[in-house]
Design a protein around this motif. Structure first.
Motif, PDB file in Angstrom:
ATOM      1  N   THR A   1       0.834  -1.205   0.000  1.00 44.92           N
ATOM      2  CA  THR A   1       0.000   0.000   0.000  1.00 44.92           C
ATOM      3  C   THR A   1       0.863   1.247   0.000  1.00 44.92           C
ATOM      4  OG1 THR A   1      -1.813  -1.115   1.145  1.00 44.92           O
ATOM      5  CG2 THR A   1      -1.762   1.287   1.254  1.00 44.92           C
ATOM      6  N   ALA A   2       1.905   1.253   0.819  1.00 49.56           N
ATOM      7  CA  ALA A   2       2.803   2.411   0.880  1.00 49.56           C
ATOM      8  C   ALA A   2       3.489   2.636  -0.467  1.00 49.56           C
ATOM      9  CB  ALA A   2       3.839   2.210   1.982  1.00 49.56           C
ATOM     10  N   LEU A   3       3.938   1.569  -1.106  1.00 49.67           N
ATOM     11  CA  LEU A   3       4.625   1.709  -2.382  1.00 49.67           C
ATOM     12  C   LEU A   3       3.665   2.107  -3.502  1.00 49.67           C
ATOM     13  CD1 LEU A   3       7.078  -1.340  -2.247  1.00 49.67           C
ATOM     14  CD2 LEU A   3       7.611   1.067  -1.853  1.00 49.67           C
TER      15      LEU A   3
ATOM     16  N   SER B   1      -0.529  -0.919   8.829  1.00 51.77           N
ATOM     17  CA  SER B   1      -0.948  -2.302   8.670  1.00 51.77           C
ATOM     18  C   SER B   1      -2.273  -2.512   9.394  1.00 51.77           C
ATOM     19  CB  SER B   1       0.102  -3.244   9.265  1.00 51.77           C
ATOM     20  OG  SER B   1       0.056  -3.186  10.694  1.00 51.77           O
ATOM     21  N   ARG B   2      -2.914  -3.656   9.139  1.00 56.34           N
ATOM     22  CA  ARG B   2      -4.041  -4.033   9.977  1.00 56.34           C
ATOM     23  C   ARG B   2      -3.488  -4.432  11.347  1.00 56.34           C
ATOM     24  NH1 ARG B   2      -3.917  -8.699   6.443  1.00 56.34           N
ATOM     25  NH2 ARG B   2      -3.364 -10.593   7.601  1.00 56.34           N
ATOM     26  N   ARG B   3      -4.323  -4.404  12.322  1.00 55.11           N
ATOM     27  CA  ARG B   3      -3.865  -4.713  13.675  1.00 55.11           C
ATOM     28  C   ARG B   3      -3.560  -6.202  13.808  1.00 55.11           C
ATOM     29  NH1 ARG B   3      -9.562  -4.061  17.023  1.00 55.11           N
ATOM     30  NH2 ARG B   3     -10.485  -6.030  16.348  1.00 55.11           N
ATOM     31  N   PHE B   4      -2.676  -6.526  14.740  1.00 58.21           N
ATOM     32  CA  PHE B   4      -2.330  -7.916  15.011  1.00 58.21           C
ATOM     33  C   PHE B   4      -1.921  -8.024  16.467  1.00 58.21           C
ATOM     34  CE2 PHE B   4       1.484  -5.760  13.640  1.00 58.21           C
ATOM     35  CZ  PHE B   4       2.483  -6.251  14.470  1.00 58.21           C
ATOM     36  N   GLY B   5      -1.730  -9.233  16.925  1.00 59.32           N
ATOM     37  CA  GLY B   5      -1.371  -9.463  18.316  1.00 59.32           C
ATOM     38  C   GLY B   5      -2.536  -9.997  19.114  1.00 59.32           C
ATOM     39  N   HIS B   6      -2.240 -10.545  20.278  1.00 58.32           N
ATOM     40  CA  HIS B   6      -3.251 -11.153  21.137  1.00 58.32           C
ATOM     41  C   HIS B   6      -3.342 -10.432  22.476  1.00 58.32           C
ATOM     42  CE1 HIS B   6      -3.750 -14.403  18.256  1.00 58.32           C
ATOM     43  NE2 HIS B   6      -2.428 -14.534  18.219  1.00 58.32           N
ATOM     44  N   SER B   7      -2.268 -10.488  23.261  1.00 57.14           N
ATOM     45  CA  SER B   7      -2.311  -9.842  24.571  1.00 57.14           C
ATOM     46  C   SER B   7      -2.260  -8.323  24.453  1.00 57.14           C
ATOM     47  CB  SER B   7      -1.137 -10.329  25.433  1.00 57.14           C
ATOM     48  OG  SER B   7       0.106 -10.029  24.813  1.00 57.14           O
ATOM     49  N   SER B   8      -1.702  -7.841  23.335  1.00 54.25           N
ATOM     50  CA  SER B   8      -1.596  -6.400  23.115  1.00 54.25           C
ATOM     51  C   SER B   8      -1.681  -6.135  21.619  1.00 54.25           C
ATOM     52  CB  SER B   8      -0.268  -5.868  23.660  1.00 54.25           C
ATOM     53  OG  SER B   8      -0.091  -4.511  23.329  1.00 54.25           O
ATOM     54  N   TYR B   9      -2.681  -5.349  21.191  1.00 51.17           N
ATOM     55  CA  TYR B   9      -2.821  -5.050  19.779  1.00 51.17           C
ATOM     56  C   TYR B   9      -1.680  -4.156  19.310  1.00 51.17           C
ATOM     57  CZ  TYR B   9      -7.508  -7.041  19.589  1.00 51.17           C
ATOM     58  OH  TYR B   9      -8.575  -7.889  19.608  1.00 51.17           O
ATOM     59  N   GLN B  10      -1.197  -4.437  18.105  1.00 53.44           N
ATOM     60  CA  GLN B  10      -0.077  -3.710  17.541  1.00 53.44           C
ATOM     61  C   GLN B  10      -0.375  -3.376  16.086  1.00 53.44           C
ATOM     62  OE1 GLN B  10       3.543  -6.157  18.400  1.00 53.44           O
ATOM     63  NE2 GLN B  10       2.089  -7.324  19.638  1.00 53.44           N
ATOM     64  N   VAL B  11       0.285  -2.338  15.591  1.00 54.01           N
ATOM     65  CA  VAL B  11       0.201  -1.983  14.180  1.00 54.01           C
ATOM     66  C   VAL B  11       1.585  -1.560  13.700  1.00 54.01           C
ATOM     67  CG1 VAL B  11      -2.237  -1.304  14.126  1.00 54.01           C
ATOM     68  CG2 VAL B  11      -0.489   0.386  14.736  1.00 54.01           C
ATOM     69  N   LEU B  12       1.744  -1.529  12.384  1.00 51.37           N
ATOM     70  CA  LEU B  12       2.991  -1.113  11.764  1.00 51.37           C
ATOM     71  C   LEU B  12       2.719   0.092  10.875  1.00 51.37           C
ATOM     72  CD1 LEU B  12       4.035  -4.672  10.547  1.00 51.37           C
ATOM     73  CD2 LEU B  12       4.745  -3.562  12.679  1.00 51.37           C
ATOM     74  N   LEU B  13       3.590   1.068  10.934  1.00 54.93           N
ATOM     75  CA  LEU B  13       3.525   2.213  10.042  1.00 54.93           C
ATOM     76  C   LEU B  13       4.682   2.119   9.068  1.00 54.93           C
ATOM     77  CD1 LEU B  13       2.337   4.996   9.236  1.00 54.93           C
ATOM     78  CD2 LEU B  13       3.948   6.012  10.864  1.00 54.93           C
ATOM     79  N   VAL B  14       4.359   2.022   7.783  1.00 60.55           N
ATOM     80  CA  VAL B  14       5.386   1.877   6.748  1.00 60.55           C
ATOM     81  C   VAL B  14       5.475   3.167   5.945  1.00 60.55           C
ATOM     82  CG1 VAL B  14       6.099   0.596   4.700  1.00 60.55           C
ATOM     83  CG2 VAL B  14       4.978  -0.601   6.591  1.00 60.55           C
ATOM     84  N   HIS B  15       6.674   3.697   5.840  1.00 67.69           N
ATOM     85  CA  HIS B  15       6.898   4.893   5.031  1.00 67.69           C
ATOM     86  C   HIS B  15       7.555   4.468   3.726  1.00 67.69           C
ATOM     87  CE1 HIS B  15       8.052   8.905   3.765  1.00 67.69           C
ATOM     88  NE2 HIS B  15       7.342   9.390   4.766  1.00 67.69           N
TER      89      HIS B  15
ATOM     90  N   VAL C   1      12.109   0.921   2.495  1.00 68.18           N
ATOM     91  CA  VAL C   1      11.029   1.499   3.285  1.00 68.18           C
ATOM     92  C   VAL C   1      11.483   1.581   4.730  1.00 68.18           C
ATOM     93  CG1 VAL C   1       9.198   0.644   1.757  1.00 68.18           C
ATOM     94  CG2 VAL C   1       9.889  -0.720   3.749  1.00 68.18           C
ATOM     95  N   ALA C   2      10.904   2.530   5.460  1.00 73.78           N
ATOM     96  CA  ALA C   2      11.118   2.645   6.901  1.00 73.78           C
ATOM     97  C   ALA C   2       9.852   2.179   7.601  1.00 73.78           C
ATOM     98  CB  ALA C   2      11.444   4.089   7.273  1.00 73.78           C
ATOM     99  N   LYS C   3      10.008   1.607   8.782  1.00 74.28           N
ATOM    100  CA  LYS C   3       8.857   1.045   9.479  1.00 74.28           C
ATOM    101  C   LYS C   3       8.955   1.313  10.969  1.00 74.28           C
ATOM    102  CE  LYS C   3       8.293  -3.543   9.445  1.00 74.28           C
ATOM    103  NZ  LYS C   3       8.289  -4.022  10.854  1.00 74.28           N
ATOM    104  N   LEU C   4       7.836   1.711  11.564  1.00 68.25           N
ATOM    105  CA  LEU C   4       7.703   1.811  13.009  1.00 68.25           C
ATOM    106  C   LEU C   4       6.714   0.752  13.470  1.00 68.25           C
ATOM    107  CD1 LEU C   4       7.440   5.656  13.718  1.00 68.25           C
ATOM    108  CD2 LEU C   4       9.453   4.189  13.938  1.00 68.25           C
TER     109      LEU C   4
END
Length: 252
Positions: free
Chosen positions: A129-131, A139-153, A175-178
């Protein structure tokens, strides 16, 4: 703020000639600002298969010298086991890879080192999507005990007019990612709102200067909901207010 930091990270790493020691300094400087809270910051070059050995050798030499107690596994990825299950294993031969080549902090993120983001549907979706859009993508959210997302530049080079001078199929891209947790993101949003409204700060504390500050996020299991992102609400209850009204600020 997150997109700004990711853009700055991409600019610093865009030619993949930044020494790893400087990348560590960059991480320390970004964290010292207190602007954003994230689990890791990463730079991902597009690596063709014939380059894989070179990148793995460079990583192995660095980690052997600076993290001798850590085992570096080379390029890894999401693979099928002989039993037909998914697992993170040594990456199979591919035409190209998107390894998480520069990662900080190393501690608590060793499984992310040179992990091929393209092997994961969550990471691949945000990356493409970023490209495709030439805009930062979540990104869509992921994780179980704590929801997480990724930001791609996106890692497009631009010409003097600001137009992309390469396509996502080009060989040399980055690409850079947080990688961050949603509760940290919502806490940051509440922090910014509170700073704007009352010009004082809080750090995950719920009672400051007589105010009660609460933030919530949706814990609905991902299997039963189609939306990609979490909705959050910050409730700022003014204890010293004469009418005791609640002020609610929504952060999507």
């Amino acid at each position: 703020e997150y997109a700004l930091v990711a853009g700055f990270l991409h600019q610093a790493c865009r030619h993949m000639d930044l020494p790893r020691g400087r990348f560590l300094e960059l991480y320390q400087n970004i964290k010292s600002t207190g602007l954003v809270d994230f689990q890791s910051m990463e730079c991902l070059p597009k690596v063709m298969h014939e380059e894989r050995q070179h990148f793995e050798n460079e990583s192995r030499a660095y980690y052997t010298e600076h993290y001798p107690d850590m085992t570096y596994h080379g390029f890894t990825g999401f693979e099928y086991t002989p039993e037909g299950k998914h697992a993170t294993l040594n990456r199979s031969i591919q035409e190209f890879y998107w390894p998480q080549h520069y990662v900080e902090p190393i501690e608590n993120n060793t499984r992310a080192l040179d992990y091929d983001a393209y092997s994961s549907s969550t990471r691949r979706g945000a990356l493409e999507t970023a490209l495709d859009t030439q805009q930062p993508a979540l990104s869509r959210r992921f994780g179980h005990s704590s929801y997480q997302v990724l930001l791609v530049h996106p890692g497009y080079d631009q010409d003097d007019s600001g137009n992309a001078s390469s396509s996502k199929n080009d060989h040399r891209l980055l690409v850079a990612k947080l990688h961050f947790h949603m509760e940290d993101f919502i806490a940051r949003a509440a922090h910014v709102q509170e700073s704007e409204d009352h010009s004082h700060h809080f750090d995950h504390g719920h009672t400051i200067d007589g105010n009660i500050l609460l933030y919530f996020f949706d814990t609905t299991p991902t299997a039963s909901v189609s939306r990609s992102y979490l909705g959050g609400v910050c409730i700022n209850h003014m204890q010293n207010s004469t009418n005791h009204d609640d002020h609610q600020h929504h952060h999507d």
